[in-house]
Design an enzyme around this catalytic site. Structure first.
Site, PDB file in Angstrom:
ATOM      1  N   ASP A 112       0.708  -1.333   0.081  1.00 49.68           N
ATOM      2  CA  ASP A 112       0.029   0.059   0.028  1.00 49.68           C
ATOM      3  C   ASP A 112       0.835   1.194  -0.067  1.00 49.68           C
ATOM      4  O   ASP A 112       1.834   1.183   0.758  1.00 49.68           O
ATOM      5  CB  ASP A 112      -0.903   0.113   1.169  1.00 49.68           C
ATOM      6  CG  ASP A 112      -2.347  -0.267   0.968  1.00 49.68           C
ATOM      7  OD1 ASP A 112      -2.726   0.075  -0.091  1.00 49.68           O
ATOM      8  OD2 ASP A 112      -2.962  -0.891   1.851  1.00 49.68           O
ATOM      9  N   GLU A 144      -5.501   4.363  -3.135  1.00 44.15           N
ATOM     10  CA  GLU A 144      -6.883   4.495  -2.900  1.00 44.15           C
ATOM     11  C   GLU A 144      -7.447   5.749  -3.771  1.00 44.15           C
ATOM     12  O   GLU A 144      -6.593   6.744  -4.360  1.00 44.15           O
ATOM     13  CB  GLU A 144      -7.097   5.101  -1.394  1.00 44.15           C
ATOM     14  CG  GLU A 144      -6.937   3.877  -0.570  1.00 44.15           C
ATOM     15  CD  GLU A 144      -7.444   4.143   0.814  1.00 44.15           C
ATOM     16  OE1 GLU A 144      -8.039   5.133   1.247  1.00 44.15           O
ATOM     17  OE2 GLU A 144      -7.072   3.333   1.864  1.00 44.15           O
ATOM     18  N   GLU A 210     -14.350  -1.815  -1.431  1.00 43.88           N
ATOM     19  CA  GLU A 210     -14.379  -2.256  -0.129  1.00 43.88           C
ATOM     20  C   GLU A 210     -15.896  -1.534   0.452  1.00 43.88           C
ATOM     21  O   GLU A 210     -16.130  -0.348   0.064  1.00 43.88           O
ATOM     22  CB  GLU A 210     -13.307  -1.582   0.904  1.00 43.88           C
ATOM     23  CG  GLU A 210     -13.537  -1.603   2.229  1.00 43.88           C
ATOM     24  CD  GLU A 210     -12.127  -1.232   2.954  1.00 43.88           C
ATOM     25  OE1 GLU A 210     -11.082  -0.960   2.576  1.00 43.88           O
ATOM     26  OE2 GLU A 210     -12.449  -1.304   4.364  1.00 43.88           O
TER      27      GLU A 210
HETATM   28  O1  KIV Z   1      -4.886  -1.921   4.029  1.00 44.68           O
HETATM   29  C1  KIV Z   1      -5.473  -3.026   3.840  1.00 44.68           C
HETATM   30  O2  KIV Z   1      -5.610  -3.856   4.645  1.00 44.68           O
HETATM   31  C2  KIV Z   1      -6.580  -2.899   2.905  1.00 44.68           C
HETATM   32  C3  KIV Z   1      -7.783  -3.854   2.715  1.00 44.68           C
HETATM   33  C4  KIV Z   1      -8.549  -3.679   3.877  1.00 44.68           C
HETATM   34  C5  KIV Z   1      -8.016  -3.954   1.199  1.00 44.68           C
HETATM   35  O3  KIV Z   1      -6.625  -1.673   2.103  1.00 44.68           O
END
Ligand code: KIV
Length: 293
Positions: A112, A144, A210
């Site tokens: 991420d 995102e 989500e």
């Molecule tokens: O950070 C995370 O774990 C996520 C998931 C909820 C998809 O983005």
């Protein structure tokens, strides 16, 4: 093979037999690639994704055949002790992603981009994503936003970094949107479809949905040619992701309704820790068996 850069991942060729190999259960000796993910959608194959934040946990998921592991910024809540994902830094994500890459051999590792590391624009996004693929060895990054993030996605993809998008509830925007189901009502549903198409057009290889009504998630899944990864988005998405501490019962207190608990690790660990403490207090550990002379 312990590590593949994103560029290697994106470029690695897939043989004819690989093309028909199931993502889950059809083991190969190489890392799963974003091309494998696309082929799974063509075959109509569903696949599982779990989060992980450290090498040892990730190695369990890798050995169990989980094809895609997400080093989510949910690490903020589940690993680093923050209340939300907002405070998580790029340094923290780089460190966690490096550990997960080191602990795995086969899973595609998606890391991420944390809040504040890509919102300024495509160039900032590229600089941040480069750290995750170059320093940590992630095979892809996730960010995102739908229409609002399409320029960032486009530049990353053009630069050779595979991108998983994330729409619907986007936890980095918790201060603006709260934790609510997204896409309810005609206007919001149309916006969700526009967001989904925008990230696909920008080159994302998959998109997380989500907390989206199941019917809308099914429509998005039918509309897109890239896979959808649902979390709280019903049964019709191409893949399903859960936060591992929720799914295995380590998270304290209540978990969201969409979580299925596959184990009760919190109880298992608490009982084991109490047994250890009792043994120490009672003088039964270490025994002769656990002593050296
Ligand atoms: O950070 C995370 O774990 C996520 C998931 C909820 C998809 O983005």
């Amino acid at each position: 093979m312990t590590q593949l850069s994103a560029a290697q991942n994106a470029q690695s060729t897939t043989t004819a037999s690989d093309a028909n190999r199931a993502l889950y259960g059809g083991k190969t000796n190489r890392r799963v690639t974003v091309r494998d993910i696309g082929l799974a959608k063509e075959r109509g194959e569903k696949w599982p994704m779990l989060t992980a934040y450290d090498a040892m946990t990730a190695s369990v998921f890798d050995e169990a055949g989980i094809p895609v592991i997400l080093v989510g910024d949910s690490a903020g809540n589940c690993h680093l002790g923050y209340d939300t994902t907002v405070p998580v830094t790029l340094d923290e994500m780089t460190m966690l992603a490096s550990a997960v890459v080191r602990g795995t051999k086969r899973s595609l590792i998606v890391a991420d981009l944390p809040f504040g590391s890509y919102q300024e624009g495509p160039v900032q996004a590229l600089r941040s994503a480069t750290r995750l693929v170059k320093e940590a060895g992630a095979g892809a990054v996730k960010l995102e936003g739908g229409e609002r993030s399409h320029e960032q996605i486009r530049l990353l993809v053009e630069s050779g970094i595979p991108v998983m998008a994330h729409i619907g509830l986007t936890p980095q925007s918790v201060n603006a949107m709260g934790y609510r189901v997204q896409g309810r009502g005609e206007e919001a549903a149309q916006q969700m479809l526009r967001d989904a198409k925008a990230v696909q057009d920008a080159g994302a290889f998959a998109v997380v949905l989500e907390l989206v009504p199941a019917e809308l998630a099914a429509e998005v899944t039918r509309t897109l040619h890239i896979p959808t990864v649902g979390i709280g988005a019903g049964a019709e998405t191409d893949a399903q992701v859960l936060v591992w501490t929720d799914a295995l019962g380590l998270t304290p207190g209540r978990v969201p309704k969409f979580v299925k608990k596959y184990a009760d690790l919190r109880t298992v660990m608490t009982d084991a820790v109490r047994d250890f403490a009792q043994d120490v207090v009672g003088g039964t550990f270490p025994s002769e068996e656990h002593s050296v002379h």
